[in-house]
Enzyme design. Structure first.
Site, PDB file in Angstrom:
ATOM      1  N   ARG A 184       0.840  -1.184   0.000  1.00 29.80           N
ATOM      2  CA  ARG A 184       0.000   0.000   0.000  1.00 29.80           C
ATOM      3  C   ARG A 184       0.883   1.244   0.000  1.00 29.80           C
ATOM      4  O   ARG A 184       1.875   1.299   0.717  1.00 29.80           O
ATOM      5  CB  ARG A 184      -0.941   0.019   1.225  1.00 29.80           C
ATOM      6  CG  ARG A 184      -2.079  -0.980   1.150  1.00 29.80           C
ATOM      7  CD  ARG A 184      -3.077  -0.610   0.058  1.00 29.80           C
ATOM      8  NE  ARG A 184      -4.240  -1.487  -0.005  1.00 29.80           N
ATOM      9  CZ  ARG A 184      -4.338  -2.540  -0.797  1.00 29.80           C
ATOM     10  NH1 ARG A 184      -3.322  -2.884  -1.589  1.00 29.80           N
ATOM     11  NH2 ARG A 184      -5.454  -3.259  -0.816  1.00 29.80           N
ATOM     12  N   HIS A 240      -0.244  -0.121 -10.208  1.00 27.56           N
ATOM     13  CA  HIS A 240      -0.911  -1.015  -9.262  1.00 27.56           C
ATOM     14  C   HIS A 240      -1.412  -2.282  -9.971  1.00 27.56           C
ATOM     15  O   HIS A 240      -2.615  -2.570 -10.006  1.00 27.56           O
ATOM     16  CB  HIS A 240      -2.074  -0.311  -8.561  1.00 27.56           C
ATOM     17  CG  HIS A 240      -2.440  -0.944  -7.251  1.00 27.56           C
ATOM     18  ND1 HIS A 240      -2.992  -0.253  -6.209  1.00 27.56           N
ATOM     19  CD2 HIS A 240      -2.331  -2.236  -6.813  1.00 27.56           C
ATOM     20  CE1 HIS A 240      -3.206  -1.071  -5.188  1.00 27.56           C
ATOM     21  NE2 HIS A 240      -2.817  -2.283  -5.531  1.00 27.56           N
ATOM     22  N   GLU A 289      -3.719   7.351  -6.069  1.00 24.61           N
ATOM     23  CA  GLU A 289      -3.822   6.535  -7.287  1.00 24.61           C
ATOM     24  C   GLU A 289      -5.081   6.906  -8.056  1.00 24.61           C
ATOM     25  O   GLU A 289      -6.148   7.044  -7.447  1.00 24.61           O
ATOM     26  CB  GLU A 289      -3.843   5.045  -6.926  1.00 24.61           C
ATOM     27  CG  GLU A 289      -2.556   4.580  -6.275  1.00 24.61           C
ATOM     28  CD  GLU A 289      -2.525   3.094  -5.962  1.00 24.61           C
ATOM     29  OE1 GLU A 289      -3.509   2.381  -6.276  1.00 24.61           O
ATOM     30  OE2 GLU A 289      -1.517   2.623  -5.410  1.00 24.61           O
TER      31      GLU A 289
END
Length: 336
Positions: free
Chosen positions: A237, A285, A266
Site C-alpha cells: 500500500r 498497481h 492513485e
C-alpha cells in the site's frame, strides 16, 4: 426469498450470473457522484454488498439498515472502517490467497527491473539512442546472492522469500510481528528488527498491510538507514511509505532506487516528481492484474458473499467479532 444485494463493480459474465441466481441483484459499474443517490436508494433494502475500489463510509452504511455482509473483491480492506462494521454487526469478507503468487511475481518483477534498470534502458532503445555497447554509466546491480529484507512475512511475503532464496540464492531476513516458522525452517530466513533489515538488506521489500501502526512507517529517516546501493520495493500500500520523503531521499541519492506498484494517490498524478526520476520504476498497481487472478478474486468474493448471507462464515472473514455482535443483539439473518 432471495436476499437483496448491491453490486458496485463490473465483473465477468459468469460470476454476474452466479450473483443473479443467488440474489435479487442491483447492479452498478461503480459508485460515482452521478449515481450515488441511486446506490443509496438500492442500499435501503440490501442485505449484501459486493464490489471494490471505493470507500464505504458511514453515509452509505447509514443508508443500509439491513446490511449484513460486505464482500470486497480485494485482499486489502483499508477502504472500510473495520471497527465500525463490527460495531454494526456487518461481516466483512475479503479474498486472501488467490492473489498471493501473482502479487509475488509483480514484486519480483520490480526487483529485477529496478536492479537492471530495465525500464530506463528499454526507453533509451525506443528513443533510438542505443548506438554503442552499454557502458558503466548504465550498469545495473546483481540480484543473485544479494540479501533481501522483507517487511511483512505473511502469505505474499513468504512467496517473495521463496522466489528470492530458492530461485536467486538470496539470504532472507524479515521484519514481522511474529515468527514465520515455515520461512525460517525451509528458507533459512532470519527474523530481525526493522532497523536491522534496513541496514543489512540490498533489497527492502514492503509487503505489509496498511494499518494505523504501519502508515508512513518508512520515511526519510528510515531510508537513510539503508545501504547507499540498496533498492526499496513497495508492492503493498502506498501510504506505508511517506512519499514526499521518499522523493527527497531519491533526489538526494540516499539509495540506489525504488520499484513501486502502489502510491499515496492513485492514479499517480502525471506531475509527480517520482516520474522525473530515472531510478524509479513505477507501475500502475498491477499486483493482481492478470486475467486468471482477477477472475479468481471475483469468484472468491462471490463465494464469500453467498456463504456469509447463508450464515456460514468459516473463512476469509476480516471481522469475526461482527458475528458476536449480531448474536448479542438478536439481529439474526432473516428471510433466507
Amino acid at each position: 426469498m432471495k436476499p437483496n444485494v448491491v453490486l458496485y463493480k463490473t465483473i465477468p459474465a459468469d460470476q454476474l450470473a452466479r450473483l443473479q441466481a443467488a440474489f435479487n441483484l442491483t447492479r452498478f459499474d461503480s459508485i460515482t457522484d452521478a449515481n450515488r443517490q441511486e446506490v443509496i436508494a438500492a442500499l435501503r433494502h440490501a442485505q449484501g454488498l459486493i464490489g471494490a475500489s471505493h470507500p464505504i463510509g458511514n453515509e452509505l452504511l447509514d443508508a443500509a439498515p439491513g446490511l449484513r455482509a460486505i464482500s470486497t473483491i480485494s485482499v486489502g480492506y483499508d477502504q472500510f472502517s473495520v471497527p465500525e462494521l463490527t460495531r454494526r454487526g456487518i461481516t466483512l469478507m475479503h479474498t486472501p490467497g488467490v492473489l498471493t503468487e501473482t502479487t509475488a511475481d509483480t514484486i519480483f518483477t520490480l526487483i529485477l527491473t529496478s536492479a537492471r534498470r530495465a525500464v530506463e534502458l528499454a526507453e533509451l532503445v525506443k528513443r533510438g539512442e542505443w548506438r554503442r555497447s552499454i557502458g558503466e554509466e548504465y550498469y545495473g546491480t546483481d540480484v543473485n546472492g544479494k540479501t533481501i529484507g522483507i517487511l511483512g512475512m505473511g502469505r505474499i511475503g513468504y512467496a517473495v522469500a521463496k522466489r528470492a532464496h530458492l530461485g536467486f540464492g538470496m539470504p532472507v531476513m524479515y521484519y514481522n510481528d511474529k515468527v514465520n516458522e515455515q520461512a525460517e525452517s525451509l528458507l533459512h530466513a532470519r527474523r530481525a528488527t526493522l532497523d536491522q533489515v534496513l541496514a543489512e538488506a540490498d533489497f527492502v521489500c514492503v509487503v505489509l498491510p496498511l494499518l494505523p501502526e504501519t502508515e508512513k512507517l518508512i520515511g526519510y529517516a528510515e531510508i537513510s538507514k539503508m545501504k547507499p546501493g540498496a533498492i526499496l520495493i513497495n508492492g503493498s500500500r502506498g501510504k506505508i511509505i511517506n512519499e514526499p520523503e521518499l522523493i527527497r531521499a531519491l533526489q538526494d541519492g540516499v539509495i540506489r532506487g525504488a520499484g513501486l506498484d502502489v502510491f499515496e494517490q492513485e492514479p499517480l498524478p502525471a506531475t509527480s516528481p517520482l516520474l522525473a526520476l530515472p531510478n524509479v520504476v513505477a507501475l500502475p498497481h498491477i499486483g493482481s492484474a492478470t486475467h486468471e487472478t482477477r477472475h479468481a478474486m471475483v469468484a472468491c468474493a462471490v463465494d464469500n458473499l453467498i456463504a456469509a448471507l447463508a450464515g456460514d462464515v468459516t473463512q476469509n472473514c476480516v471481522n469475526p467479532g461482527a458475528l458476536r455482535n449480531v448474536a448479542a443483539t438478536g439481529n439474526e439473518f432473516k428471510g433466507m
